[in-house]
Design an enzyme around this catalytic site. Structure first.
Site, mmCIF file in Angstrom:
data_model
loop_
_atom_site.group_PDB
_atom_site.id
_atom_site.type_symbol
_atom_site.label_atom_id
_atom_site.label_comp_id
_atom_site.label_asym_id
_atom_site.label_seq_id
_atom_site.Cartn_x
_atom_site.Cartn_y
_atom_site.Cartn_z
ATOM 1 N N HIS A 125 43.669 43.635 33.395
ATOM 2 C CA HIS A 125 44.338 42.964 34.516
ATOM 3 C C HIS A 125 43.592 43.199 35.841
ATOM 4 O O HIS A 125 43.183 42.247 36.512
ATOM 5 C CB HIS A 125 45.785 43.465 34.631
ATOM 6 C CG HIS A 125 46.565 42.833 35.749
ATOM 7 N ND1 HIS A 125 47.386 41.752 35.555
ATOM 8 C CD2 HIS A 125 46.626 43.096 37.067
ATOM 9 C CE1 HIS A 125 47.927 41.388 36.709
ATOM 10 N NE2 HIS A 125 47.476 42.194 37.644
ATOM 11 N N GLU A 126 43.391 44.459 36.186
ATOM 12 C CA GLU A 126 42.706 44.746 37.453
ATOM 13 C C GLU A 126 41.260 44.256 37.383
ATOM 14 O O GLU A 126 40.698 43.803 38.381
ATOM 15 C CB GLU A 126 42.758 46.244 37.786
ATOM 16 C CG GLU A 126 44.172 46.830 37.941
ATOM 17 C CD GLU A 126 45.066 46.116 38.952
ATOM 18 O OE1 GLU A 126 44.543 45.608 39.964
ATOM 19 O OE2 GLU A 126 46.294 46.049 38.719
ATOM 20 N N HIS A 145 41.241 40.745 38.533
ATOM 21 C CA HIS A 145 41.271 40.640 40.004
ATOM 22 C C HIS A 145 39.877 40.913 40.565
ATOM 23 O O HIS A 145 39.392 40.224 41.464
ATOM 24 C CB HIS A 145 42.223 41.688 40.590
ATOM 25 C CG HIS A 145 43.681 41.331 40.531
ATOM 26 N ND1 HIS A 145 44.181 40.170 41.073
ATOM 27 C CD2 HIS A 145 44.754 41.996 40.019
ATOM 28 C CE1 HIS A 145 45.515 40.139 40.898
ATOM 29 N NE2 HIS A 145 45.877 41.227 40.247
ATOM 30 N N GLU A 174 46.691 36.306 41.100
ATOM 31 C CA GLU A 174 47.353 36.731 39.863
ATOM 32 C C GLU A 174 46.943 35.843 38.692
ATOM 33 O O GLU A 174 46.921 36.279 37.548
ATOM 34 C CB GLU A 174 48.877 36.678 40.007
ATOM 35 C CG GLU A 174 49.543 37.902 40.582
ATOM 36 C CD GLU A 174 49.094 39.236 40.021
ATOM 37 O OE1 GLU A 174 49.146 39.426 38.788
ATOM 38 O OE2 GLU A 174 48.713 40.097 40.814
HETATM 39 ZN ZN ZN Z 1 47.836 41.797 39.737
#
Ligand code: ZN
Length: 501
Positions: A264-265, A268, A294
């Site tokens: 997830h990170e 980003h 997101e």
């Molecule tokens: Zn996030």
């Protein structure tokens, strides 16, 4: 280049130095600073961020932006500087409309509210937080009346986090999702639950860190332009496209948690690392739209990371790093990372029921700002909605309304961004399959970097210069729609759970 633009550039360079140091101190505080060094660190950080804030709201900056906005000056600018001047002027004018006294009151109330929330959460005592929440709602309304006098307050808040978004659009797309997801989840929960006993136990945290490294390499995170740290809650921090940091938290008894936080990170970070470097040091250089941001982290985490084929080329490696996984088949692992269950905590929810967690928060925010529901009524409203969507009732407010920190800091209108991100993901998935072919095949053949490259070219490199709406229109050729993500959910989970069609 005009003299005026040169002055603005010099001004921004100076401002960036203050921001840079403030960011660096923040990173240090959260990752490695010892407890007793906290105060001096925090003091220095406050100094540098206040300096940066003052430069961002100064009369000098205001006149520079005003001069560059005059048509004959503005027309001389290239596209990048046109964007920067236009957006900075909008932000500046908007912030300038807030009376200084009101802003100071907000900052103070925010610090107290966040503090009270922490205590309330630790003791599961909503009464400790309630007066602060009331104050944050009142101040948010007051500020919004200055910043967005022409907008209805909740629409103004949504627009702050996701430019161009409003509640009429969200009502429509969340409504579609709700209609299809409620019966799908019901069907799933009536089906046989996978056995998760192999995922309990003790998993070496150093090995988990190695797994993170392997995963970040695999998805295309650049170590020349990035670094990692360990914190209580994972986050991404960027200095420029050339230095993007992420953090993770390793739980000995939950190895899957750190894997998916890493992905997830990492999503980003890959976004920020691939913004056109010419935008560095300006507001174009980092994505300012929360839903769009997101959409990238969640695309990697869910659409790619929870696909069995994502793991096919690296599953053996995972077993080498974390030996317990040698005893777990890829099929068993796949079932577990797509294990649907009604649970209390948003951040631990599976891909499907996560949607309900956001819809609940969205409906409550509307109740606060539209229907004037009082702060005292909120815990009961929360529990009613949990029962309605997830068929469970929290035992206490700590695992209910107090679980997230967003509202304590006045971030109302932020929650929908998470689900908007997933809705955009369905649209990208549809488009990628048109452009590059089946995602299952690409992943199974270990060609995931082709997908990263597609995202780099279609989305990342633009930074903030395209709004979410413009991005969807340029990339997918249409307006936001929940239809693709609904199809993805149905197809995927019908197979995973062997449901009747
Ligand atoms: Zn996030």
């Amino acid at each position: 280049m005009s003299e005026k633009l040169k002055s603005l550039q010099q001004y921004l360079e100076k401002m960036n130095r203050f921001n840079h140091v403030a960011n660096l101190l923040y990173w240090d505080l959260r990752t490695v600073a010892p407890k007793e060094g906290f105060e001096r660190h925090a003091d220095a950080m406050t100094y540098f961020s206040t300096e940066a804030f003052q430069m961002g709201t100064s009369e000098e900056l205001g006149s520079l932006l005003a001069e560059l906005s005059v048509p004959e000056e503005y027309e001389k600018l290239d596209d990048k500087w046109k964007f920067v001047v236009k957006k900075m002027k909008e932000d500046y004018d908007r912030d300038k409309r807030i009376p200084k006294e009101l802003y100071e009151r907000f900052v103070r109330a925010q610090a107290e509210s966040e503090h009270a929330w922490e205590e309330a959460k630790n003791t599961s005592d909503y009464a400790v937080f309630a007066p602060h929440l009331k104050e944050m709602i009142a101040l948010t309304k007051e500020i919004t009346a200055y910043t967005d006098p022409d907008k209805e307050v909740y629409d103004a808040l949504l627009n702050q986090y996701e430019e161009g978004m409003d509640s009429a659009t969200i009502d429509h797309i969340f409504g579609e999702l709700k209609k299809e997801l409620v019966p799908l989840v019901e069907q799933i929960l009536a089906a046989k639950e996978p056995d998760d006993s192999k995922f309990h136990g003790s998993f070496d945290v150093d090995a988990q860190a190695k797994v993170q490294k392997m995963l970040l390499d695999y998805i295309g995170f650049s170590w020349e332009k990035g670094a990692v740290g360990t914190t209580e809650h994972p986050f991404t921090l960027n200095f420029s496209s050339k230095d993007v940091r992420i953090t993770n938290h390793y739980y000995e008894d939950m190895p899957i948690s750190s894997m998916f936080s890493a992905i997830h990170e990492g999503g980003h970070a890959i976004f920020e690392q691939n913004v056109n470097p010419e935008y560095d040091g300006t507001i174009a250089g980092s994505c300012r739209y929360m839903g769009l941001h997101e959409s990238q982290s969640r695309f990697y985490e869910n659409v790619l990371g929870r696909n069995k084929n994502f793991w096919l080329p690296i599953y053996e490696k995972l077993g080498e790093l974390l030996p317990q996984f040698k005893e777990i088949t890829l099929d068993e692992f796949y079932r577990e990372i797509n294990h649907v269950r009604n649970s209390f905590i948003r951040t631990e929810a599976d891909e499907l029921t996560y949607c309900f967690h956001i819809i609940i928060r969205y409906e409550i925010e509307k109740a606060i700002f539209r229907e004037g529901v009082s702060v005292e009524e909120l815990p009961a409203l929360w529990n009613r909605k949990m029962q309605e969507y997830l068929k469970i009732t929290p035992a206490n407010d700590a695992e209910g309304i107090l679980q997230d920190m967003h509202w304590s800091g006045g971030s109302f209108g932020y929650f929908p961004s998470y689900l908007l991100g997933s809705i955009y993901d369905g649209m990208y998935l549809e488009q990628i399959e048109k452009d590059l072919g089946s995602i299952d095949t690409i992943l199974a053949e270990g060609r995931i970097l082709e997908i990263t490259k597609w995202l780099n070219e279609k989305i990342h490199r633009f930074g903030s210069t395209r709004t979410p709406k413009e991005t969807l229109s340029a990339v997918c050729g249409k307006e936001v729609t929940a239809e693709p993500i609904i199809r993805y959910f149905k197809e995927k989970y019908t197979k995973v759970y062997g449901l009747e069609k």
